[in-house]
Scaffold this motif. Structure first.
Motif, PDB file in Angstrom:
ATOM      1  N   UNK A 177      43.704  20.477  80.890  1.00  0.00           N
ATOM      2  CA  UNK A 177      43.439  19.506  81.946  1.00  0.00           C
ATOM      3  C   UNK A 177      43.487  18.060  81.428  1.00  0.00           C
ATOM      4  N   UNK A 178      43.084  17.852  80.183  1.00  0.00           N
ATOM      5  CA  UNK A 178      43.161  16.513  79.585  1.00  0.00           C
ATOM      6  C   UNK A 178      44.619  16.075  79.502  1.00  0.00           C
ATOM      7  N   UNK A 179      45.462  16.988  79.084  1.00  0.00           N
ATOM      8  CA  UNK A 179      46.903  16.720  78.945  1.00  0.00           C
ATOM      9  C   UNK A 179      47.505  16.293  80.288  1.00  0.00           C
ATOM     10  N   UNK A 180      47.071  16.916  81.344  1.00  0.00           N
ATOM     11  CA  UNK A 180      47.598  16.598  82.662  1.00  0.00           C
ATOM     12  C   UNK A 180      46.968  15.339  83.265  1.00  0.00           C
ATOM     13  N   UNK A 181      45.720  15.035  82.915  1.00  0.00           N
ATOM     14  CA  UNK A 181      45.022  13.895  83.495  1.00  0.00           C
ATOM     15  C   UNK A 181      45.433  12.562  82.874  1.00  0.00           C
ATOM     16  N   UNK A 182      45.797  12.543  81.603  1.00  0.00           N
ATOM     17  CA  UNK A 182      46.114  11.275  80.936  1.00  0.00           C
ATOM     18  C   UNK A 182      47.240  10.491  81.604  1.00  0.00           C
ATOM     19  N   UNK A 183      48.335  11.130  82.044  1.00  0.00           N
ATOM     20  CA  UNK A 183      49.349  10.352  82.771  1.00  0.00           C
ATOM     21  C   UNK A 183      48.801   9.718  84.053  1.00  0.00           C
ATOM     22  N   UNK A 184      47.870  10.381  84.706  1.00  0.00           N
ATOM     23  CA  UNK A 184      47.226   9.817  85.888  1.00  0.00           C
ATOM     24  C   UNK A 184      46.519   8.512  85.529  1.00  0.00           C
ATOM     25  N   UNK A 185      45.749   8.534  84.450  1.00  0.00           N
ATOM     26  CA  UNK A 185      45.016   7.337  84.048  1.00  0.00           C
ATOM     27  C   UNK A 185      45.970   6.235  83.597  1.00  0.00           C
ATOM     28  N   UNK A 186      47.098   6.620  83.041  1.00  0.00           N
ATOM     29  CA  UNK A 186      48.112   5.640  82.675  1.00  0.00           C
ATOM     30  C   UNK A 186      48.650   4.940  83.923  1.00  0.00           C
ATOM     31  N   UNK A 187      48.866   5.691  84.996  1.00  0.00           N
ATOM     32  CA  UNK A 187      49.319   5.094  86.258  1.00  0.00           C
ATOM     33  C   UNK A 187      48.252   4.176  86.846  1.00  0.00           C
ATOM     34  N   UNK A 231      46.100   2.488  85.123  1.00  0.00           N
ATOM     35  CA  UNK A 231      46.128   1.290  84.272  1.00  0.00           C
ATOM     36  C   UNK A 231      47.243   0.350  84.715  1.00  0.00           C
ATOM     37  N   UNK A 232      48.408   0.904  85.006  1.00  0.00           N
ATOM     38  CA  UNK A 232      49.529   0.080  85.469  1.00  0.00           C
ATOM     39  C   UNK A 232      49.219  -0.563  86.819  1.00  0.00           C
ATOM     40  N   UNK A 233      48.641   0.219  87.707  1.00  0.00           N
ATOM     41  CA  UNK A 233      48.387  -0.261  89.063  1.00  0.00           C
ATOM     42  C   UNK A 233      47.273  -1.310  89.123  1.00  0.00           C
ATOM     43  N   UNK A 235      44.387  -6.598  87.870  1.00  0.00           N
ATOM     44  CA  UNK A 235      43.122  -6.940  88.548  1.00  0.00           C
ATOM     45  C   UNK A 235      41.917  -6.814  87.628  1.00  0.00           C
ATOM     46  N   UNK A 236      42.135  -6.375  86.393  1.00  0.00           N
ATOM     47  CA  UNK A 236      41.023  -6.346  85.444  1.00  0.00           C
ATOM     48  C   UNK A 236      40.579  -4.980  84.973  1.00  0.00           C
ATOM     49  N   UNK A 237      41.368  -3.935  85.225  1.00  0.00           N
ATOM     50  CA  UNK A 237      41.016  -2.599  84.725  1.00  0.00           C
ATOM     51  C   UNK A 237      41.633  -2.388  83.353  1.00  0.00           C
ATOM     52  N   UNK A 238      40.811  -1.946  82.411  1.00  0.00           N
ATOM     53  CA  UNK A 238      41.277  -1.545  81.085  1.00  0.00           C
ATOM     54  C   UNK A 238      41.036  -0.045  80.977  1.00  0.00           C
ATOM     55  N   UNK A 239      42.025   0.681  80.452  1.00  0.00           N
ATOM     56  CA  UNK A 239      41.919   2.133  80.345  1.00  0.00           C
ATOM     57  C   UNK A 239      42.101   2.531  78.883  1.00  0.00           C
ATOM     58  N   UNK A 240      41.186   3.366  78.390  1.00  0.00           N
ATOM     59  CA  UNK A 240      41.245   3.856  77.021  1.00  0.00           C
ATOM     60  C   UNK A 240      41.115   5.373  77.020  1.00  0.00           C
ATOM     61  N   UNK A 241      41.847   5.999  76.115  1.00  0.00           N
ATOM     62  CA  UNK A 241      41.774   7.442  75.909  1.00  0.00           C
ATOM     63  C   UNK A 241      40.998   7.679  74.614  1.00  0.00           C
TER      64      UNK A 241
END
Length: 178
Positions: free
Chosen positions: A75-85, A87-89, A93-99
């Motif tokens: 599930x982690x493998x599948x969720x990380x691309x979601x969080x990458x999207x 981060x781009x979106x 506006x001020x969101x930082x995303x870290x894995x």
């Protein structure tokens, strides 16, 4: 916006159970309670690949999404691309995303990143000390949303399709706060 919603709705995942304690648990749990009471969350880990230190306080003033994950967690493998999207979106506006990776052997991280084409900033917590003692993670994946002042406002353990829009609403809420 539509592409994010399509991506969000296409990822139906359940919690990933870790075989190594203390990161165990499979139920999706959501918490609005902050960690550590009234004090801002603080921790320092190493950045991948160079090993430079990263302190959460560097990002005060931004909303921070921290995804705690491991290379062996599907599930982690599948969720990380979601969080990458996300981060781009929301990055402008001020969101930082870290894995935040908790693999015992950090040599598993580079091949994983190459295979999945995930380009998020990766933080290393090889002994899971931060995940266990500071963040109190009990299952993988776990996602935390930290407000601009450094307080954990939302924590989601596991991952399920019905929570995807909720994550986006929480991000919107935190980004709208001054």
């Amino acid at each position: 916006m539509r592409s994010i919603r399509l991506l969000l709705t296409s990822l139906a995942l359940s919690g990933c159970v870790s075989a190594m304690p203390p990161l165990t648990g499979s139920a999706l749990r959501t918490s609005q309670a902050g960690l550590g009471g009234g004090e801002p969350l603080e921790f320092t880990v190493k950045r991948h690949p160079g090993g430079e230190p990263y302190s959460l306080s560097e990002d005060r003033g931004s909303v921070v999404l921290i995804d705690v994950w491991a290379t062996w967690c599907e599930p982690c493998r599948d969720a990380l691309p979601l969080y990458q999207e996300l981060a781009k979106h929301y990055g402008a506006r001020g969101l930082k995303v870290y894995a935040l990776n908790v693999d015992e052997d950090v040599r598993a991280v580079p091949p994983f990143l190459a295979e999945t084409k995930v380009a998020l900033p990766v933080l290393l917590d090889a002994q899971a000390a931060v995940a266990d003692k500071v963040l109190r993670v009990r299952g993988l994946p776990t996602m935390l949303l930290v407000d601009r002042k450094g307080h954990v406002r939302y924590m989601h353990e596991g991952f399920a399709e019905e929570y995807l829009m909720k994550y986006q609403n929480e991000i919107e809420e935190l980004l709208s706060e001054q």
